[in-house]
Design a protein around this motif. Structure first.
Motif, PDB file in Angstrom:
ATOM      1  N   ILE A  11      -0.889 -46.173  44.225  1.00  0.00           N
ATOM      2  CA  ILE A  11      -0.550 -47.426  44.900  1.00  0.00           C
ATOM      3  C   ILE A  11      -1.498 -47.688  46.072  1.00  0.00           C
ATOM      4  O   ILE A  11      -2.004 -48.809  46.235  1.00  0.00           O
ATOM      5  N   HIS A  15      -4.155 -50.823  46.460  1.00  0.00           N
ATOM      6  CA  HIS A  15      -4.279 -51.680  47.649  1.00  0.00           C
ATOM      7  C   HIS A  15      -5.728 -51.713  48.130  1.00  0.00           C
ATOM      8  O   HIS A  15      -6.242 -52.781  48.486  1.00  0.00           O
ATOM      9  N   GLU A  61       5.779 -50.590  40.848  1.00  0.00           N
ATOM     10  CA  GLU A  61       4.944 -51.123  41.927  1.00  0.00           C
ATOM     11  C   GLU A  61       3.462 -50.953  41.599  1.00  0.00           C
ATOM     12  O   GLU A  61       2.662 -51.869  41.809  1.00  0.00           O
ATOM     13  N   ALA A  62       3.086 -49.798  41.066  1.00  0.00           N
ATOM     14  CA  ALA A  62       1.689 -49.576  40.667  1.00  0.00           C
ATOM     15  C   ALA A  62       1.289 -50.559  39.582  1.00  0.00           C
ATOM     16  O   ALA A  62       0.183 -51.114  39.614  1.00  0.00           O
TER      17      ALA A  62
END
Length: 104
Positions: A11, A15, A61-62
């Motif tokens: 993650i 970003h 989320e990833a």
């Protein structure tokens, strides 16, 4: 490295990739991508263990961040294609929907 730590690293790397894409920073993009690939390998080392709710949440989320990065790349590619067509004096083809086929 635990599976959770590895997913957090994925993650964080995603970003960093998105930030590098936004800034057109090729060196940062290369570094973030290498970090992400190493973290993905660390996640894969735990694939025999069933994921719990927290792992599924981190994986989701990833996935969301990866889709965001993919969209940035696709937009950049479309902008480059359009710019190259402009420089070459080639008109971009107009959008025409394909034939509508009925299935039955």
């Amino acid at each position: 490295m635990t599976r959770q730590d590895a997913l957090v690293a994925v993650i964080e790397a995603l970003h960093a990739e998105i930030a590098a894409l936004k800034a057109n920073d090729v060196a940062a993009l290369e570094s973030a991508t290498q970090t992400k690939l190493a973290a993905i390998e660390a996640v894969a080392a735990h694939e025999a263990t069933p994921p719990d709710a927290q792992i599924r949440e981190l994986a989701a989320e990833a996935h969301r961040l990866n889709e965001m990065a993919r969209i940035y790349v696709n937009l950049m590619a479309a902008n480059v294609r359009r710019r190259l067509q402009d420089l070459a004096g080639v008109a971009a083809p107009a959008y025409r929907p394909g034939p509508r086929l009925a299935y039955g």
